[in-house]
Every structure is written in C-alpha cells, then in structure tokens.
Scaffold this motif. Structure first.
Motif, PDB file in Angstrom:
ATOM      1  N   GLU A  59      14.157  87.913 -20.684  1.00  0.00           N
ATOM      2  CA  GLU A  59      14.054  88.490 -22.033  1.00  0.00           C
ATOM      3  C   GLU A  59      15.436  88.654 -22.660  1.00  0.00           C
ATOM      4  O   GLU A  59      15.621  88.434 -23.865  1.00  0.00           O
ATOM      5  CB  GLU A  59      13.329  89.831 -21.978  1.00  0.00           C
ATOM      6  CG  GLU A  59      12.833  90.337 -23.327  1.00  0.00           C
ATOM      7  CD  GLU A  59      11.658  89.536 -23.866  1.00  0.00           C
ATOM      8  OE1 GLU A  59      11.362  89.670 -25.071  1.00  0.00           O
ATOM      9  OE2 GLU A  59      11.029  88.781 -23.095  1.00  0.00           O
ATOM     10  N   LYS A  60      16.410  89.043 -21.856  1.00  0.00           N
ATOM     11  CA  LYS A  60      17.771  89.163 -22.366  1.00  0.00           C
ATOM     12  C   LYS A  60      18.291  87.826 -22.871  1.00  0.00           C
ATOM     13  O   LYS A  60      18.999  87.758 -23.895  1.00  0.00           O
ATOM     14  CB  LYS A  60      18.708  89.685 -21.265  1.00  0.00           C
ATOM     15  CG  LYS A  60      18.695  91.175 -21.057  1.00  0.00           C
ATOM     16  CD  LYS A  60      19.747  91.526 -20.011  1.00  0.00           C
ATOM     17  CE  LYS A  60      19.952  93.008 -19.885  1.00  0.00           C
ATOM     18  NZ  LYS A  60      20.999  93.338 -18.896  1.00  0.00           N
ATOM     19  N   SER A  61      17.968  86.749 -22.178  1.00  0.00           N
ATOM     20  CA  SER A  61      18.426  85.425 -22.591  1.00  0.00           C
ATOM     21  C   SER A  61      17.744  84.975 -23.867  1.00  0.00           C
ATOM     22  O   SER A  61      18.273  84.138 -24.599  1.00  0.00           O
ATOM     23  CB  SER A  61      18.161  84.412 -21.473  1.00  0.00           C
ATOM     24  OG  SER A  61      16.774  84.171 -21.317  1.00  0.00           O
ATOM     25  N   HIS A  68      18.899  88.155 -28.309  1.00  0.00           N
ATOM     26  CA  HIS A  68      20.313  88.517 -28.409  1.00  0.00           C
ATOM     27  C   HIS A  68      20.576  89.457 -29.581  1.00  0.00           C
ATOM     28  O   HIS A  68      21.735  89.738 -29.898  1.00  0.00           O
ATOM     29  CB  HIS A  68      21.174  87.262 -28.575  1.00  0.00           C
ATOM     30  CG  HIS A  68      21.065  86.307 -27.425  1.00  0.00           C
ATOM     31  ND1 HIS A  68      21.653  86.546 -26.209  1.00  0.00           N
ATOM     32  CD2 HIS A  68      20.414  85.112 -27.301  1.00  0.00           C
ATOM     33  CE1 HIS A  68      21.399  85.539 -25.387  1.00  0.00           C
ATOM     34  NE2 HIS A  68      20.640  84.661 -26.018  1.00  0.00           N
ATOM     35  N   SER A  69      19.538  89.973 -30.200  1.00  0.00           N
ATOM     36  CA  SER A  69      19.702  90.832 -31.373  1.00  0.00           C
ATOM     37  C   SER A  69      20.281  92.186 -30.982  1.00  0.00           C
ATOM     38  O   SER A  69      20.232  92.603 -29.817  1.00  0.00           O
ATOM     39  CB  SER A  69      18.348  91.051 -32.052  1.00  0.00           C
ATOM     40  OG  SER A  69      17.493  91.826 -31.223  1.00  0.00           O
ATOM     41  N   GLN A  81      19.448  94.455 -27.638  1.00  0.00           N
ATOM     42  CA  GLN A  81      20.425  95.032 -26.713  1.00  0.00           C
ATOM     43  C   GLN A  81      20.167  96.523 -26.503  1.00  0.00           C
ATOM     44  O   GLN A  81      20.295  97.039 -25.384  1.00  0.00           O
ATOM     45  CB  GLN A  81      21.835  94.801 -27.252  1.00  0.00           C
ATOM     46  CG  GLN A  81      22.257  93.345 -27.268  1.00  0.00           C
ATOM     47  CD  GLN A  81      23.630  93.156 -27.893  1.00  0.00           C
ATOM     48  OE1 GLN A  81      24.591  93.830 -27.524  1.00  0.00           O
ATOM     49  NE2 GLN A  81      23.731  92.236 -28.831  1.00  0.00           N
ATOM     50  N   LYS A  82      19.802  97.214 -27.580  1.00  0.00           N
ATOM     51  CA  LYS A  82      19.476  98.634 -27.451  1.00  0.00           C
ATOM     52  C   LYS A  82      18.260  98.832 -26.563  1.00  0.00           C
ATOM     53  O   LYS A  82      18.260  99.697 -25.671  1.00  0.00           O
ATOM     54  CB  LYS A  82      19.217  99.242 -28.834  1.00  0.00           C
ATOM     55  CG  LYS A  82      18.791 100.710 -28.780  1.00  0.00           C
ATOM     56  CD  LYS A  82      18.662 101.315 -30.163  1.00  0.00           C
ATOM     57  CE  LYS A  82      17.447 100.821 -30.903  1.00  0.00           C
ATOM     58  NZ  LYS A  82      17.240 101.547 -32.179  1.00  0.00           N
ATOM     59  N   TYR A  83      17.217  98.044 -26.790  1.00  0.00           N
ATOM     60  CA  TYR A  83      15.998  98.204 -26.006  1.00  0.00           C
ATOM     61  C   TYR A  83      16.219  97.823 -24.540  1.00  0.00           C
ATOM     62  O   TYR A  83      15.614  98.420 -23.645  1.00  0.00           O
ATOM     63  CB  TYR A  83      14.865  97.379 -26.611  1.00  0.00           C
ATOM     64  CG  TYR A  83      14.446  97.822 -27.996  1.00  0.00           C
ATOM     65  CD1 TYR A  83      14.481  99.166 -28.366  1.00  0.00           C
ATOM     66  CD2 TYR A  83      14.023  96.896 -28.951  1.00  0.00           C
ATOM     67  CE1 TYR A  83      14.105  99.577 -29.639  1.00  0.00           C
ATOM     68  CE2 TYR A  83      13.641  97.296 -30.226  1.00  0.00           C
ATOM     69  CZ  TYR A  83      13.684  98.631 -30.564  1.00  0.00           C
ATOM     70  OH  TYR A  83      13.306  99.035 -31.821  1.00  0.00           O
TER      71      TYR A  83
END
Length: 228
Positions: free
Chosen positions: A109-111, A114-115, A119-121
């Motif tokens: 999901e991180k890949s 990139h918003s 990043q916060k979530y």
C-alpha cells in the motif's frame, strides 16, 4: 443511526466488558451477523455502517481473511468503493491484530499511495504494531518530535491504544495523564480530549482505573483538567 450505535456497542462489549473466553466464544457469531449485513443489508447506508463495524471487530482467522479479501478486491461490499482512509484503516486493523501478512500488505500500500494523506494514515496504522519497541518509539515521538504534525498524532492515538494491546499500552497511562497540563498549554483545543480519550478508553482493567483515580486524587490538578 441506530445501526451505527448498535455496532459501536457490540464492539465495546466484545473488547471492554467480556473476558477472553467469552469474547472468543461470541466473536465468530458477531462477525457472521455483521459480515452478512455488510454484504446483504437492503440499503447502501446500512451496508457501509456494518462494513465499519466489521472492520472494528474482525479477529478470527476467517474474519481477518475477509479483511484481506476486501483490500484485494476478492470481496466487495455492493455499492461501496473503498476510499483511501478505508483501506488504511483495514490495513491498520491487520497490523494491530498481528496478522502475519500485514507487513507485506502495508509495504504494498505504501508503494501505491505516495500522497500526504497516505503517509499520515500509514504512520497512524503502524502505531498499532504490537511490540514494546514500537510503542516506546511512538510515545517518545509524541512528546519530543518537532516534525510530527498534531493531526498525524491524533490519527495514530487510536491504533496506539488498540484494545488488544493493554499489556503494552498500560504503562503509558500515567505518563499520558501527567502530560495533560503541558498538552493543555501547548496543543490545539481538540487535541487534549483526543489524547485523554484514547489513553483512558484504551484500558479496561481495575489496575488502570486505580491509576486514573490516584491521579485524580492529586492536590495540584487544574480544575478544568479534573473535570475533563
């Protein structure tokens, strides 16, 4: 509205009032009923409400597999398109439950996301990682980091104080209470109640109640903080 409140109370009953054996006995039935309503309720609103409840209470291997199937698209709630926050909260639940596939799903999901919101979530989701080292790192960041934004911290307080991790989070209760005067002075107005609610409601033992009561018995507590 009634279904939403009912679902919330089911979660509280399972996570805060039942002993371990009782919860394990009832969890499969709760998952089955709410999962069925998530997929088959007659209106989209009811399906969404039950989806959110299911996301909160899923804990059996079958329930956690359904969470993973929702993320992969193998399971679809009719009429519901998962939003970014929905996906991250599902992933956060898997992380907090210690699912063996959670880290791989997180990395994927991180890949993909990139918003800034992503990043916060992701930061919030990882607060639920069930290790002492992770809790220590996050709590130290809450108090001392100059770069973590307040809304990131607020988003992470629930996962940090996940219902199944009281053995890890209990030691931070008194520290969290002792920080209240500084929080009141230096943080935004809604931060204090989010902090207090997460750390107090994240516990369910007589020992934790004693910690809170002992703190309240202190002589130099701000009257406003005492009321809160």
């Amino acid at each position: 509205s009634l279904a939403r409140m009912q679902g919330a109370r089911v979660a509280v009953a399972l996570h805060s009032y039942l002993h371990e054996a009782g919860r394990q006995a009832l969890a499969p039935r709760a998952e089955a009923v709410i999962g069925d309503r998530m997929l088959k309720a007659p209106t989209l609103g009811l399906r969404i409400v039950n989806f959110r409840t299911f996301r909160t209470i899923a804990e059996t291997p079958a329930g956690l597999q359904q969470v993973k199937d929702l993320l992969s698209g193998k399971l679809v709630v009719p009429g519901l398109t998962l939003k970014r926050l929905d996906r991250w909260e599902l992933i956060g639940h898997l992380i907090a439950m210690g699912d063996p596939q959670a880290e791989a799903i997180l990395a994927e999901e991180k890949s993909r996301d990139h918003s800034g919101e992503g990043q916060k979530y992701a930061y919030a989701a990882q607060a639920g990682t069930p290790t002492a080292e992770n809790k220590a790192r996050y709590f130290d960041g809450y108090l001392h980091s100059q770069t973590i934004q307040e809304d990131w911290i607020m988003e992470s307080l629930g996962p940090f104080n996940f219902w199944k991790q009281t053995a890890l989070t209990g030691p931070y209760l008194i520290q969290a209470l002792n920080e209240l005067p500084d929080i009141k002075q230096h943080r935004k107005i809604f931060f204090l109640m989010a902090w207090l609610g997460a750390f107090v409601e994240g516990q369910n033992s007589a020992e934790a109640q004693g910690v809170v009561q002992t703190w309240l018995d202190g002589e130099k507590i701000d009257p406003d903080l005492r009321l809160k």
